[in-house]
Design a protein around this motif. Structure first.
Motif, mmCIF file in Angstrom:
data_model
loop_
_atom_site.group_PDB
_atom_site.id
_atom_site.type_symbol
_atom_site.label_atom_id
_atom_site.label_comp_id
_atom_site.label_asym_id
_atom_site.label_seq_id
_atom_site.Cartn_x
_atom_site.Cartn_y
_atom_site.Cartn_z
ATOM 1 N N ASN A 123 -50.282 24.398 27.837
ATOM 2 C CA ASN A 123 -50.923 25.388 28.881
ATOM 3 C C ASN A 123 -50.207 25.048 30.222
ATOM 4 O OD1 ASN A 123 -51.766 22.705 29.251
ATOM 5 N ND2 ASN A 123 -53.985 23.283 29.781
ATOM 6 N N ALA A 124 -48.912 24.667 30.143
ATOM 7 C CA ALA A 124 -48.464 24.455 31.394
ATOM 8 C C ALA A 124 -48.072 25.685 32.186
ATOM 9 C CB ALA A 124 -47.046 23.712 31.218
ATOM 10 N N SER A 125 -47.818 25.394 33.487
ATOM 11 C CA SER A 125 -47.411 26.358 34.435
ATOM 12 C C SER A 125 -46.465 26.118 35.165
ATOM 13 C CB SER A 125 -48.699 26.272 35.551
ATOM 14 O OG SER A 125 -48.484 27.388 36.393
ATOM 15 N N VAL A 126 -45.570 27.154 35.330
ATOM 16 C CA VAL A 126 -44.196 27.022 35.760
ATOM 17 C C VAL A 126 -44.050 28.026 36.977
ATOM 18 C CG1 VAL A 126 -41.594 27.679 35.335
ATOM 19 C CG2 VAL A 126 -42.895 26.496 33.512
ATOM 20 N N LEU A 127 -43.367 27.457 38.032
ATOM 21 C CA LEU A 127 -43.364 28.251 39.395
ATOM 22 C C LEU A 127 -41.778 28.274 39.604
ATOM 23 C CD1 LEU A 127 -44.759 29.905 41.735
ATOM 24 C CD2 LEU A 127 -45.126 27.539 42.549
ATOM 25 N N LEU A 128 -41.328 29.410 39.893
ATOM 26 C CA LEU A 128 -39.733 29.500 40.204
ATOM 27 C C LEU A 128 -40.042 29.609 41.624
ATOM 28 C CD1 LEU A 128 -38.380 31.776 37.535
ATOM 29 C CD2 LEU A 128 -38.411 29.325 37.604
ATOM 30 N N MET A 129 -38.627 29.635 42.756
ATOM 31 C CA MET A 129 -38.942 29.781 43.946
ATOM 32 C C MET A 129 -37.532 31.064 44.197
ATOM 33 S SD MET A 129 -39.867 28.940 46.997
ATOM 34 C CE MET A 129 -40.121 27.254 47.684
ATOM 35 N N SER A 130 -38.227 32.006 44.749
ATOM 36 C CA SER A 130 -37.428 33.151 45.439
ATOM 37 C C SER A 130 -37.255 33.122 46.640
ATOM 38 C CB SER A 130 -37.564 34.571 44.613
ATOM 39 O OG SER A 130 -38.701 35.062 45.093
ATOM 40 N N GLY A 131 -37.388 34.355 47.422
ATOM 41 C CA GLY A 131 -37.305 34.519 48.815
ATOM 42 C C GLY A 131 -37.736 35.997 48.991
ATOM 43 N N ALA A 132 -38.295 36.145 50.459
ATOM 44 C CA ALA A 132 -38.555 37.709 50.508
ATOM 45 C C ALA A 132 -37.391 38.698 50.763
ATOM 46 C CB ALA A 132 -39.666 37.616 51.574
ATOM 47 N N ALA A 133 -36.071 38.050 50.834
ATOM 48 C CA ALA A 133 -35.114 38.845 50.936
ATOM 49 C C ALA A 133 -34.739 39.826 49.736
ATOM 50 C CB ALA A 133 -33.732 38.072 51.305
ATOM 51 N N SER A 134 -35.541 39.477 48.573
ATOM 52 C CA SER A 134 -35.734 40.159 47.288
ATOM 53 C C SER A 134 -36.098 41.583 47.588
ATOM 54 C CB SER A 134 -36.465 39.388 46.218
ATOM 55 O OG SER A 134 -37.882 39.491 46.776
ATOM 56 N N VAL A 135 -36.920 41.737 48.359
ATOM 57 C CA VAL A 135 -37.192 43.165 48.645
ATOM 58 C C VAL A 135 -36.885 43.699 50.199
ATOM 59 C CG1 VAL A 135 -39.319 43.049 46.859
ATOM 60 C CG2 VAL A 135 -39.576 42.360 49.403
ATOM 61 N N ARG A 136 -36.601 42.842 50.832
ATOM 62 C CA ARG A 136 -36.220 43.276 52.257
ATOM 63 C C ARG A 136 -35.136 42.488 52.625
ATOM 64 N NH1 ARG A 136 -39.528 43.224 58.073
ATOM 65 N NH2 ARG A 136 -37.849 44.619 58.986
ATOM 66 N N PRO A 137 -33.833 42.996 52.358
ATOM 67 C CA PRO A 137 -32.590 42.188 52.630
ATOM 68 C C PRO A 137 -32.395 42.483 54.130
ATOM 69 C CG PRO A 137 -32.052 43.544 50.744
ATOM 70 C CD PRO A 137 -33.441 43.864 51.439
ATOM 71 N N ALA A 149 -33.336 38.861 41.125
ATOM 72 C CA ALA A 149 -33.167 38.236 39.736
ATOM 73 C C ALA A 149 -34.102 37.312 39.363
ATOM 74 C CB ALA A 149 -31.741 37.455 39.446
ATOM 75 N N LEU A 150 -34.500 36.243 40.130
ATOM 76 C CA LEU A 150 -35.431 35.189 39.852
ATOM 77 C C LEU A 150 -36.832 35.634 39.631
ATOM 78 C CD1 LEU A 150 -34.071 32.627 42.383
ATOM 79 C CD2 LEU A 150 -34.415 31.933 40.001
ATOM 80 N N GLU A 151 -37.285 36.608 40.603
ATOM 81 C CA GLU A 151 -38.587 37.266 40.143
ATOM 82 C C GLU A 151 -38.624 37.833 38.996
ATOM 83 O OE1 GLU A 151 -39.110 39.314 44.075
ATOM 84 O OE2 GLU A 151 -39.022 37.565 45.159
ATOM 85 N N GLY A 152 -37.414 38.720 38.462
ATOM 86 C CA GLY A 152 -37.106 39.461 37.128
ATOM 87 C C GLY A 152 -37.492 38.418 36.087
ATOM 88 N N LEU A 153 -36.795 36.901 36.365
ATOM 89 C CA LEU A 153 -36.774 36.095 35.447
ATOM 90 C C LEU A 153 -38.095 35.454 35.091
ATOM 91 C CD1 LEU A 153 -35.268 33.812 33.704
ATOM 92 C CD2 LEU A 153 -34.957 32.367 35.644
ATOM 93 N N ALA A 154 -39.003 35.336 36.147
ATOM 94 C CA ALA A 154 -40.411 34.810 36.060
ATOM 95 C C ALA A 154 -41.241 35.801 35.044
ATOM 96 C CB ALA A 154 -40.939 34.804 37.397
ATOM 97 N N ARG A 155 -40.846 37.204 35.249
ATOM 98 C CA ARG A 155 -41.527 38.103 34.522
ATOM 99 C C ARG A 155 -41.241 38.050 32.887
ATOM 100 N NH1 ARG A 155 -41.071 41.208 39.260
ATOM 101 N NH2 ARG A 155 -38.725 42.085 38.714
ATOM 102 N N GLY A 156 -39.928 37.618 32.685
ATOM 103 C CA GLY A 156 -39.345 37.656 31.360
ATOM 104 C C GLY A 156 -39.822 36.346 30.792
ATOM 105 N N LEU A 157 -39.674 35.276 31.462
ATOM 106 C CA LEU A 157 -40.043 33.901 30.810
ATOM 107 C C LEU A 157 -41.670 34.058 30.656
ATOM 108 C CD1 LEU A 157 -38.101 31.236 32.988
ATOM 109 C CD2 LEU A 157 -37.857 31.984 30.486
ATOM 110 N N ALA A 158 -42.501 34.892 31.511
ATOM 111 C CA ALA A 158 -43.893 34.715 31.259
ATOM 112 C C ALA A 158 -44.215 35.677 29.920
ATOM 113 C CB ALA A 158 -44.463 35.468 32.598
ATOM 114 N N ILE A 159 -43.471 36.378 29.428
ATOM 115 C CA ILE A 159 -43.640 36.886 28.275
ATOM 116 C C ILE A 159 -43.277 36.106 27.026
ATOM 117 C CG2 ILE A 159 -42.796 38.781 26.512
ATOM 118 C CD1 ILE A 159 -42.925 40.644 29.351
ATOM 119 N N GLU A 160 -41.713 35.555 27.202
ATOM 120 C CA GLU A 160 -41.426 34.931 26.063
ATOM 121 C C GLU A 160 -42.165 33.381 25.787
ATOM 122 O OE1 GLU A 160 -37.331 34.599 25.701
ATOM 123 O OE2 GLU A 160 -37.433 32.483 24.447
ATOM 124 N N LEU A 161 -42.596 32.665 27.002
ATOM 125 C CA LEU A 161 -43.021 31.684 26.924
ATOM 126 C C LEU A 161 -44.720 31.590 26.898
ATOM 127 C CD1 LEU A 161 -40.864 29.441 29.566
ATOM 128 C CD2 LEU A 161 -40.384 29.713 27.238
#
Ligand SMILES: NC(=O)c1ccc[n+]([C@@H]2O[C@H](COP(=O)([O-])OP(=O)(O)OC[C@H]3O[C@@H](n4cnc5c(N)ncnc54)[C@H](OP(=O)(O)O)[C@@H]3O)[C@@H](O)[C@H]2O)c1
Length: 236
Positions: A123-137, A149-161
């Motif tokens: 039941n662990a919780s993983v937290l990645l670090m991105s930055g708001a430049a993802s949506v407003r460069p 890419a990191l925000e997409g990775l969190a979505r993909g990992l949430a499903i697989e893990l």
């Protein structure tokens, strides 16, 4: 049998990661911290006391990550704010602004989660670090892409893990050591510029970011999400 919870923070010896470590210890949890500098790690562990342990690690090095997690206990959570990189323009064609940045920030976190898998509680919780430049460069397109890419990775990992939860924290400019270690003539104009771009008109504090990180780690309904802790920057 030990009943306490332990959280690993790679990048826990400074800034947002250290502030989160303090909050976890204050409420009775244990932390297993990583960073590159042995001196900084030793000083941090001494300051935090006997609920803190750790080991040096280089997040871009898979062998180092494997050795790090071989010493870690079973983990209730993992946070990966460790990254050292440079940003720059596309037209420069400088490799440190593109491929090295991804190696430092994206692939570092990707392989850190992979190396952590044998140690993560069901039941662990993983937290990645991105930055708001993802949506407003502001520029630095490779930096914007890396954070997206990191925000997409969190979505993909949430499903697989699943049922392990995976989220991403996307901060704006934050008054951490990352900025404090830069020359004043770089930092002050950057803070002023940022203050005009966001709604709260100031950089965030590390305490505010750690508070947001704790929410994502704790809230059992949050998975696959990105939280923009950016003072309204991404709205304007
Ligand atoms: N501060 C901001 O304005 C801001 C804004 C948006 C996003 N972010 C993101 O937040 C993260 C940085 O957090 P912070 O601002 O709190 O920075 P910080 O105060 O500079 O802390 C960085 C931590 O990571 C460790 N670290 C750095 N590179 C590492 C590596 N290659 N391997 C292992 N450990 C490493 C550092 O220790 P050692 O130096 O001893 O390794 C330190 O513990 C980055 O992902 C950054 O992109 C920050």
């Amino acid at each position: 049998m030990s009943t306490h919870r332990t959280y690993t923070i790679i990048g826990g010896t400074s800034g947002i990661g250290l502030s989160l470590a303090r909050k976890l210890i204050e409420r009775g949890d244990h932390v297993f911290l990583g960073g590159r500098s042995p001196e900084r790690l030793a000083t941090t562990l001494t300051t935090l006391g006997d609920r803190a342990s750790g080991r040096t690690v280089e997040i871009t090095d898979k062998t180092s990550l494997r050795d790090f997690f071989a010493e870690a206990p079973i983990l209730s959570g993992l946070f990966t704010p460790a990254a050292s990189y440079q940003t720059g323009s596309f037209t420069d064609g400088d490799i440190t602004t593109s491929e090295d940045l991804f190696k430092a920030k994206f692939w570092g976190q990707y392989w850190a989660v992979h190396a952590a898998l044998p140690r993560l509680a069901p039941n662990a919780s993983v937290l990645l670090m991105s930055g708001a430049a993802s949506v407003r460069p502001i520029g630095a397109p490779a930096y914007a892409a890396c954070n997206s890419a990191l925000e997409g990775l969190a979505r993909g990992l949430a499903i697989e893990l699943n049922p392990i939860r995976v989220n991403c924290l996307s901060p704006g400019t934050t008054d951490s050591d990352l900025w404090r270690n830069r020359p004043q003539e770089t930092r002050e104009p950057a803070y002023e510029y940022w203050s005009k771009l966001c709604l709260v008109q100031r950089p965030a504090t590390v305490d505010e970011q750690a508070h947001a990180a704790l929410f994502l780690l704790d809230n059992t309904n949050m998975t696959g999400s990105t939280l923009f802790s950016d003072g309204g920057y991404s709205l304007r």
